[in-house]
Design a protein around this motif. Structure first.
Motif, PDB file in Angstrom:
ATOM      1  N   ALA A  27     -37.259  28.306  -0.287  1.00 20.66           N
ATOM      2  CA  ALA A  27     -37.514  28.037   0.976  1.00 20.66           C
ATOM      3  C   ALA A  27     -38.099  27.307   2.351  1.00 20.66           C
ATOM      4  O   ALA A  27     -37.490  27.043   3.455  1.00 20.66           O
TER       5      ALA A  27
ATOM      6  N   VAL B 210     -40.062  38.031  -0.609  1.00 16.04           N
ATOM      7  CA  VAL B 210     -39.876  37.297  -0.289  1.00 16.04           C
ATOM      8  C   VAL B 210     -38.502  36.586  -1.168  1.00 16.04           C
ATOM      9  O   VAL B 210     -37.644  36.481  -0.087  1.00 16.04           O
TER      10      VAL B 210
ATOM     11  N   THR C 138     -36.311  36.140   2.153  1.00 14.70           N
ATOM     12  CA  THR C 138     -34.962  35.008   1.988  1.00 14.70           C
ATOM     13  C   THR C 138     -33.768  34.502   1.652  1.00 14.70           C
ATOM     14  O   THR C 138     -32.916  34.254   2.284  1.00 14.70           O
TER      15      THR C 138
ATOM     16  N   LEU D 178     -41.533  31.498   5.928  1.00 12.08           N
ATOM     17  CA  LEU D 178     -41.095  31.715   4.212  1.00 12.08           C
ATOM     18  C   LEU D 178     -41.187  30.475   3.514  1.00 12.08           C
ATOM     19  O   LEU D 178     -41.997  31.150   2.078  1.00 12.08           O
TER      20      LEU D 178
ATOM     21  N   ALA E 172     -45.176  32.614   2.926  1.00  7.22           N
ATOM     22  CA  ALA E 172     -44.954  33.671   1.887  1.00  7.22           C
ATOM     23  C   ALA E 172     -44.931  32.931   0.594  1.00  7.22           C
ATOM     24  O   ALA E 172     -45.408  33.416  -0.372  1.00  7.22           O
ATOM     25  N   SER E 173     -43.972  31.665   0.893  1.00  5.25           N
ATOM     26  CA  SER E 173     -43.680  31.485  -1.166  1.00  5.25           C
ATOM     27  C   SER E 173     -44.975  31.369  -1.807  1.00  5.25           C
ATOM     28  O   SER E 173     -44.568  31.569  -3.136  1.00  5.25           O
TER      29      SER E 173
END
Length: 169
Positions: free
Chosen positions: A33, A97, A101, A131, A134-135
């Motif tokens: 990310a 995720v 990605t 990203l 979220a990651s």
């Protein structure tokens, strides 16, 4: 179904793979990310790892239920077993995720091949920031949950079953 292998409960073997792969995939997602060059190269192995983790986690839970029915009842084992299924949503989150990605890596690849126009820097930064958030969320959530479950399992197996001092041989 029989959940043993070579005379050992399969749960005991599978849990090691989950313990290693979950934080590894989580860390890779954070790296992908935040680092576009890594995303271009590692998106597919990370996606495959996340996709394998979901059935591996489910199989580990089922093998744990099988094992629970074959050991004496104990509060620590019941606590561990009760917590075991808490990891499944986090593994699904890692997969989600990883899919996002991978999709973003493919969009970036297609955009880099365009001869004119292309995405603005703002779009790239915005998606990358999303990203990263979220990651980080699924990485932290899955790892903390995994540690809590593993600690409960370790206590169930080892608490009160060894001596603080070396035994005379």
């Amino acid at each position: 179904m029989e959940y043993s292998f070579a005379g050992l409960p399969l749960h005991v073997l599978l849990v090691h793979a989950v313990i290693v792969l979950t934080p590894l995939v989580a860390l890779l997602l954070v790296v992908l990310a935040a680092w576009p060059a890594a995303r271009r190269v590692l998106w597919l192995p990370t996606l495959i790892g996340a996709a394998l983790l979901v059935p591996l986690g489910l199989l580990t839970v089922e093998a744990g239920k099988w094992l629970e029915a074959r050991v004496p009842e104990a509060p620590l084992i019941q606590q561990h077993t009760g917590m075991g299924e808490e990891l499944t949503p986090w593994l699904s989150g890692l997969l989600a995720v990883a899919v996002l990605t991978a999709a973003w890596a493919l969009v970036e690849r297609a955009d880099s091949r365009r001869t004119s126009g292309g995405m603005s820097r703002g779009v790239r930064v915005g998606v990358a920031a999303g990203l990263v958030i979220a990651s980080l969320a699924v990485a932290i959530g899955s790892t903390v949950t995994l540690v809590r479950i593993g600690e409960a399992g370790s206590r169930a197996v080892w608490e009160g079953s060894f001596s603080e001092d070396p035994l005379e041989r």
